[in-house]
Motif scaffolding. Structure first.
Motif, short mmCIF file in Angstrom:
data_model
loop_
_atom_site.label_atom_id
_atom_site.label_comp_id
_atom_site.label_asym_id
_atom_site.label_seq_id
_atom_site.Cartn_x
_atom_site.Cartn_y
_atom_site.Cartn_z
N GLN A 38 0.93 -1.16 0.24
CA GLN A 38 0.09 -0.09 -0.01
C GLN A 38 0.97 1.26 0.10
O GLN A 38 0.24 2.26 -0.11
CB GLN A 38 -1.03 -0.04 1.22
N ARG A 39 2.37 1.00 0.03
CA ARG A 39 3.00 2.23 -0.06
C ARG A 39 2.76 3.10 1.39
O ARG A 39 2.57 4.42 1.21
CB ARG A 39 2.98 2.91 -1.09
N TYR A 155 -7.71 -12.51 5.11
CA TYR A 155 -6.68 -12.44 4.14
C TYR A 155 -7.41 -12.01 2.67
O TYR A 155 -6.72 -11.12 2.31
CB TYR A 155 -5.91 -13.70 3.97
N LYS A 156 -8.23 -12.61 2.09
CA LYS A 156 -8.98 -12.14 1.00
C LYS A 156 -9.24 -10.75 1.01
O LYS A 156 -9.26 -9.98 0.15
CB LYS A 156 -10.01 -13.09 0.58
N TYR A 161 -8.68 -5.26 -0.65
CA TYR A 161 -8.47 -3.66 0.00
C TYR A 161 -7.33 -3.18 -0.19
O TYR A 161 -7.10 -1.92 -0.65
CB TYR A 161 -8.92 -3.41 1.19
N THR A 162 -6.20 -3.88 -0.24
CA THR A 162 -4.74 -3.67 -0.08
C THR A 162 -4.47 -3.05 -1.75
O THR A 162 -3.84 -2.01 -2.17
CB THR A 162 -3.81 -4.47 0.27
N GLY A 172 -18.63 -3.46 -1.71
CA GLY A 172 -19.29 -3.55 -0.51
C GLY A 172 -18.70 -3.93 0.71
O GLY A 172 -19.24 -4.11 1.76
N LEU A 173 -17.50 -3.95 0.47
CA LEU A 173 -16.54 -4.29 1.68
C LEU A 173 -16.56 -3.04 2.58
O LEU A 173 -16.49 -2.12 2.04
CB LEU A 173 -15.13 -4.80 1.26
#
Length: 295
Positions: A38-39, A155-156, A161-162, A172-173
């Motif tokens: 994600q820096r 993890y998923k 998201y990453t 929808g997360l």
């Protein structure tokens, strides 16, 4: 050779230190991989510096200092998010503002405490892994288990998201919860690593093993596994160097980790400066531009 490897294990303090070093190597690389992708290396730096006032306040109040460190880390993330969402200040600027203020507050409180008490809290800045107790080893193991369990369970979601936060939100997360959860994992990891490498050097263990693996593999789970392996080997090697050459343990671990990174940086099959033609051509172009500026 075998005698040299066995000799430090005769001492209980070395056994405890090595167990802690292994746990720290695993948990830092696992969480740090997300920061690398994600820096967000500065986020790890911000939280690591922000735990210092929590340590001091917990000591003054008389509660577990690691609980104080964790709570201070959480508070700092809330303040960073608050500044970022309620103003035009960018996230990196908010991190710099918060971590410098929290770190200054922590140094001030530690100085005040040491005026009236003959106690050294400076080892939390640079680490003192040789002094870990059996209880602290157990605490580190519990934190490591909790962090790894959360990483496995989510993890998923965390990977989605990453790599694509916009897509994750559209799917929808709960991206805000995932972001806050990642910050909690970072805070827990930093608390687990305090005695090993301290507030100042913990960022190196969070970022460097993952960065080394990033140069060698292409998938996140491979990066986490290889980074953990690098972190473990570097931690054990640093402990042995510390024992035989009378070096400070935390800095020794970090320097070994940096050594592994430089090997990958120079000789990585896909991205190495000395092994990959594209990188070499880029370097040549940079030198040409520098020479052009000097003319």
């Amino acid at each position: 050779m075998l005698d040299l490897l066995i000799e430090p294990l005769q001492y209980s303090f070395m056994q405890r230190s090595l167990m802690t070093a292994v746990l720290v190597g695993i948990v830092c690389a696992s969480v740090g991989s997300y920061l690398m992708v994600q820096r967000l290396a500065l986020l790890g730096d911000a939280i690591s510096h922000s735990v210092l006032p929590g340590l001091a306040i917990a000591y003054i109040v008389g509660v577990d200092i690691f609980l104080g460190a964790f709570l201070a880390g959480i508070v700092s993330t809330i303040v960073i998010t608050w500044i970022r969402t309620r103003s035009q200040i960018k996230e990196d600027a908010a991190m710099g503002i918060v971590f410098s203020a929290f770190f200054a507050l922590g140094i001030t409180l530690i100085t005040v405490i040491q005026k009236d008490n003959k106690i050294d809290l400076n080892h939390f800045l640079f680490g003192n892994i040789l002094s870990v107790t059996g209880e602290e080893v157990i605490n580190t193991a519990i934190i490591t288990a909790i962090v790894l369990a959360i990483v496995l369970l989510l993890y998923k979601e965390l990977m989605y998201y990453t790599f694509d936060p916009v897509g994750a939100k559209a799917a929808g997360l709960p991206t805000n919860l995932l972001n806050f959860g990642l910050m909690i994992l970072i805070a827990l990891t930093i608390v687990a690593s305090l005695k090993a490498v301290g507030v100042i050097l913990v960022l190196a263990m969070l970022i460097t093993p993952g960065a080394t693996a990033y140069l060698l593999v292409t998938r996140l789970h491979q990066m986490m596994l290889l980074g953990s392996g690098i972190g473990v080997v570097a931690s054990i090697s640093g402990m042995y160097l510390s024992y035989f050459f009378n070096l400070p343990s935390g800095p020794a671990i970090v320097l070994v980790t940096f050594g592994f990174f430089m090997l990958a940086f120079l000789f990585s099959p896909s991205q190495g400066v000395l092994t990959h033609p594209r990188v070499q051509s880029n370097q040549s172009q940079i030198w040409r531009e520098i020479k052009g500026l000097l003319r």
